[in-house]
Design a protein around this motif. Structure first.
Motif, PDB file in Angstrom:
ATOM      1  N   GLN A 205       0.769  -1.177   0.085  1.00 15.15           N
ATOM      2  CA  GLN A 205      -0.125  -0.109  -0.107  1.00 15.15           C
ATOM      3  C   GLN A 205       0.772   1.277  -0.018  1.00 15.15           C
ATOM      4  O   GLN A 205       0.299   2.363  -0.249  1.00 15.15           O
ATOM      5  N   ASN A 206       1.989   1.107   0.424  1.00 10.03           N
ATOM      6  CA  ASN A 206       3.016   2.379   0.365  1.00 10.03           C
ATOM      7  C   ASN A 206       3.732   2.848  -0.850  1.00 10.03           C
ATOM      8  O   ASN A 206       4.495   3.696  -1.039  1.00 10.03           O
ATOM      9  N   ILE A 207       3.338   1.704  -1.942  1.00 14.24           N
ATOM     10  CA  ILE A 207       3.815   2.366  -3.157  1.00 14.24           C
ATOM     11  C   ILE A 207       2.523   2.348  -4.380  1.00 14.24           C
ATOM     12  O   ILE A 207       1.943   1.532  -4.772  1.00 14.24           O
ATOM     13  N   GLN A 208       2.105   3.762  -4.223  1.00 16.89           N
ATOM     14  CA  GLN A 208       1.166   4.279  -4.884  1.00 16.89           C
ATOM     15  C   GLN A 208       1.314   5.482  -5.682  1.00 16.89           C
ATOM     16  O   GLN A 208       2.080   6.057  -4.972  1.00 16.89           O
ATOM     17  N   VAL A 209       0.917   5.809  -6.807  1.00 14.74           N
ATOM     18  CA  VAL A 209       1.123   6.819  -7.796  1.00 14.74           C
ATOM     19  C   VAL A 209      -0.070   7.204  -8.091  1.00 14.74           C
ATOM     20  O   VAL A 209      -1.226   6.483  -8.256  1.00 14.74           O
ATOM     21  N   SER A 210      -0.155   8.659  -8.527  1.00 13.31           N
ATOM     22  CA  SER A 210      -1.505   9.486  -8.899  1.00 13.31           C
ATOM     23  C   SER A 210      -1.023  10.379  -9.720  1.00 13.31           C
ATOM     24  O   SER A 210       0.114  10.853  -9.783  1.00 13.31           O
ATOM     25  N   TYR A 211      -1.837  10.779 -10.505  1.00 14.88           N
ATOM     26  CA  TYR A 211      -1.758  12.002 -11.570  1.00 14.88           C
ATOM     27  C   TYR A 211      -2.599  13.367 -10.693  1.00 14.88           C
ATOM     28  O   TYR A 211      -3.460  13.380 -10.287  1.00 14.88           O
ATOM     29  N   ASP A 212      -1.568  14.461 -10.817  1.00 16.77           N
ATOM     30  CA  ASP A 212      -2.155  15.729 -10.381  1.00 16.77           C
ATOM     31  C   ASP A 212      -2.508  16.366 -11.896  1.00 16.77           C
ATOM     32  O   ASP A 212      -2.232  15.734 -13.124  1.00 16.77           O
ATOM     33  N   ASP A 213      -2.926  17.739 -11.698  1.00 14.39           N
ATOM     34  CA  ASP A 213      -3.036  18.607 -13.086  1.00 14.39           C
ATOM     35  C   ASP A 213      -1.936  18.672 -14.104  1.00 14.39           C
ATOM     36  O   ASP A 213      -2.149  18.315 -15.254  1.00 14.39           O
ATOM     37  N   GLU A 214      -0.767  18.951 -13.318  1.00 14.11           N
ATOM     38  CA  GLU A 214       0.434  18.810 -14.234  1.00 14.11           C
ATOM     39  C   GLU A 214       0.660  17.550 -14.942  1.00 14.11           C
ATOM     40  O   GLU A 214       1.074  17.454 -16.161  1.00 14.11           O
ATOM     41  N   LEU A 215       0.663  16.480 -14.062  1.00 13.92           N
ATOM     42  CA  LEU A 215       0.869  15.053 -15.031  1.00 13.92           C
ATOM     43  C   LEU A 215      -0.214  14.820 -15.814  1.00 13.92           C
ATOM     44  O   LEU A 215       0.103  14.183 -16.769  1.00 13.92           O
ATOM     45  N   ASP A 216      -1.302  15.112 -15.455  1.00 14.34           N
ATOM     46  CA  ASP A 216      -2.511  14.737 -16.453  1.00 14.34           C
ATOM     47  C   ASP A 216      -2.228  15.503 -17.814  1.00 14.34           C
ATOM     48  O   ASP A 216      -2.515  14.961 -18.854  1.00 14.34           O
ATOM     49  N   ALA A 217      -1.915  16.746 -17.618  1.00 11.94           N
ATOM     50  CA  ALA A 217      -1.546  17.516 -18.879  1.00 11.94           C
ATOM     51  C   ALA A 217      -0.528  17.119 -19.704  1.00 11.94           C
ATOM     52  O   ALA A 217      -0.494  17.152 -20.989  1.00 11.94           O
ATOM     53  N   ALA A 218       0.773  16.401 -18.962  1.00  9.95           N
ATOM     54  CA  ALA A 218       1.792  15.641 -19.727  1.00  9.95           C
ATOM     55  C   ALA A 218       1.436  14.546 -20.519  1.00  9.95           C
ATOM     56  O   ALA A 218       1.657  14.542 -21.685  1.00  9.95           O
ATOM     57  N   VAL A 219       0.321  13.805 -19.799  1.00 11.09           N
ATOM     58  CA  VAL A 219       0.031  12.665 -20.503  1.00 11.09           C
ATOM     59  C   VAL A 219      -0.871  13.015 -22.104  1.00 11.09           C
ATOM     60  O   VAL A 219      -0.747  12.615 -22.864  1.00 11.09           O
ATOM     61  N   ARG A 220      -1.604  14.023 -21.704  1.00 14.60           N
ATOM     62  CA  ARG A 220      -2.703  14.688 -22.842  1.00 14.60           C
ATOM     63  C   ARG A 220      -1.497  15.082 -23.876  1.00 14.60           C
ATOM     64  O   ARG A 220      -2.091  14.908 -25.055  1.00 14.60           O
ATOM     65  N   ARG A 221      -0.575  15.592 -23.646  1.00 16.46           N
ATOM     66  CA  ARG A 221       0.385  16.211 -24.783  1.00 16.46           C
ATOM     67  C   ARG A 221       0.966  15.134 -25.406  1.00 16.46           C
ATOM     68  O   ARG A 221       0.931  14.875 -26.608  1.00 16.46           O
ATOM     69  N   ARG A 222       1.403  14.082 -24.485  1.00 15.52           N
ATOM     70  CA  ARG A 222       2.427  13.014 -25.275  1.00 15.52           C
ATOM     71  C   ARG A 222       1.242  11.955 -25.833  1.00 15.52           C
ATOM     72  O   ARG A 222       1.943  11.431 -26.985  1.00 15.52           O
ATOM     73  N   PHE A 223       0.222  11.663 -25.589  1.00 12.14           N
ATOM     74  CA  PHE A 223      -0.782  10.611 -26.297  1.00 12.14           C
ATOM     75  C   PHE A 223      -1.750  11.456 -26.940  1.00 12.14           C
ATOM     76  O   PHE A 223      -2.969  10.981 -26.918  1.00 12.14           O
ATOM     77  N   ALA A 224      -1.380  12.744 -27.412  1.00 13.59           N
ATOM     78  CA  ALA A 224      -2.691  13.477 -28.002  1.00 13.59           C
ATOM     79  C   ALA A 224      -3.232  12.579 -29.247  1.00 13.59           C
ATOM     80  O   ALA A 224      -4.793  12.535 -29.529  1.00 13.59           O
ATOM     81  N   ARG A 225      -2.489  11.955 -29.997  1.00 17.14           N
ATOM     82  CA  ARG A 225      -3.024  11.289 -31.156  1.00 17.14           C
ATOM     83  C   ARG A 225      -3.709   9.916 -30.943  1.00 17.14           C
ATOM     84  O   ARG A 225      -4.963   9.807 -31.371  1.00 17.14           O
ATOM     85  N   GLU A 226      -3.308   9.295 -29.917  1.00 17.28           N
ATOM     86  CA  GLU A 226      -4.117   8.149 -29.294  1.00 17.28           C
ATOM     87  C   GLU A 226      -5.586   8.646 -28.738  1.00 17.28           C
ATOM     88  O   GLU A 226      -6.621   8.173 -28.832  1.00 17.28           O
ATOM     89  N   ILE A 227      -5.450   9.675 -28.025  1.00 10.93           N
ATOM     90  CA  ILE A 227      -6.775  10.445 -27.276  1.00 10.93           C
ATOM     91  C   ILE A 227      -7.650  10.713 -28.316  1.00 10.93           C
ATOM     92  O   ILE A 227      -9.009  10.488 -28.075  1.00 10.93           O
ATOM     93  N   ALA A 228      -7.111  11.384 -29.376  1.00  6.09           N
ATOM     94  CA  ALA A 228      -7.866  11.931 -30.601  1.00  6.09           C
ATOM     95  C   ALA A 228      -8.676  10.829 -31.449  1.00  6.09           C
ATOM     96  O   ALA A 228      -9.947  10.785 -31.588  1.00  6.09           O
TER      97      ALA A 228
END
Length: 264
Positions: A205-228
């Motif tokens: 349980q002490n190894i958990q990761v999550s997205y905040d707004d900055e990380l979410d935006a980075a994923v949207r940039r990196r995977f813009a084509r898959e998302i689209a």
């Protein structure tokens, strides 16, 4: 990668959307003259199939004598360059996964396999727990280095996917059944019950990761084509069934014309 002359399809194997499971399943449609790239590390289920000749993945060009190798993660353009117009009407298959989930999977894989890439100066692998794990995840997501799971270019030309069939990670069995039915593949093409690769995501349980707004935006940039193209709109979103674009044949023609100029 699989190039199945028997049933006239190409499987482009990407990283993190159950590529090994799909390759093993689709291999059941292949005969002795088909091309199946060797999986590294060795996949026992695939190597146990007597009809598979892995030597077929090394192709000798008859005109030049040049040897060209099809590898497990070769891009579609590699197959086009090697085989040219002889595979123009083959159906292209690949798989996809929610980009946010795919990056978490890639992060945990690297944490398991190559933790040094995640460490701060003076940090040891066992230190990557709690907030330290989240900081490592942030470095991973914001890194300017392209991750191998960013695979759109493996089956696309610029912004244009060249695929006929997409198997979604969240609908593996359903989509594979649909592909097998459409291509009239044998009923032996099915997912193995032993396909899961457990143990890479830490259960502590002490190894958990999550997205905040900055990380979410980075994923949207990196995977813009898959998302689209595929409709993964957020971290928990599932994609709708894939419908090939109306312009697919035109885009394929252009890709084959370009590849023919590079062929030996």
């Amino acid at each position: 990668m699989i190039i199945c002359h028997t049933h006239r399809f190409i499987f482009v194997r990407t990283l993190k959307p159950a590529g090994t499971s799909l390759e093993v399943a689709l291999a059941h449609a292949c005969g002795p003259d088909d091309v199946i790239a060797r999986i590294v590390p060795r996949e026992p289920a695939l190597h146990a199939m007597p009809q598979i000749d892995f030597g077929n993945a090394t192709i000798v060009q008859p005109r030049t004598g040049e040897k060209q190798v099809i590898r497990q993660h070769s891009a579609l353009r590699r197959a086009i360059t090697v085989f040219g117009g002889t595979i123009r009407d083959y159906r292209i298959i690949t798989s996809a996964r929610n980009p946010w989930d795919k990056l978490i999977s890639s992060f945990y894989w690297k944490l398991h396999q190559t933790p040094a890439q995640m460490l701060e100066p003076g940090q040891a692998p066992e230190d990557l727990v709690g907030e330290a794990a989240q900081r490592a995840f942030r470095r991973f997501i914001l890194s300017p280095i392209k991750d191998p799971c960013e695979a759109f270019d493996m089956y696309a030309q610029d912004w244009m996917p060249l695929i006929d069939h997409l198997v979604r990670f969240e609908a593996l069995e359903e989509d594979l059944i649909g592909v097998a039915s459409t291509l009239a593949l044998p009923n032996t093409v099915r997912l193995s019950k032993e396909r899961s690769k457990s143990g890479l995501r830490p259960k502590a349980q002490n190894i958990q990761v999550s997205y905040d707004d900055e990380l979410d935006a980075a994923v949207r940039r990196r995977f813009a084509r898959e998302i689209a193209w595929f409709g993964y709109t957020g971290p928990t979103a599932q994609a709708p069934p894939y419908v090939p674009p109306a312009e697919l044949d035109t885009w394929k023609d252009a890709a084959f014309q370009q590849a023919s100029k590079r062929a030996p």
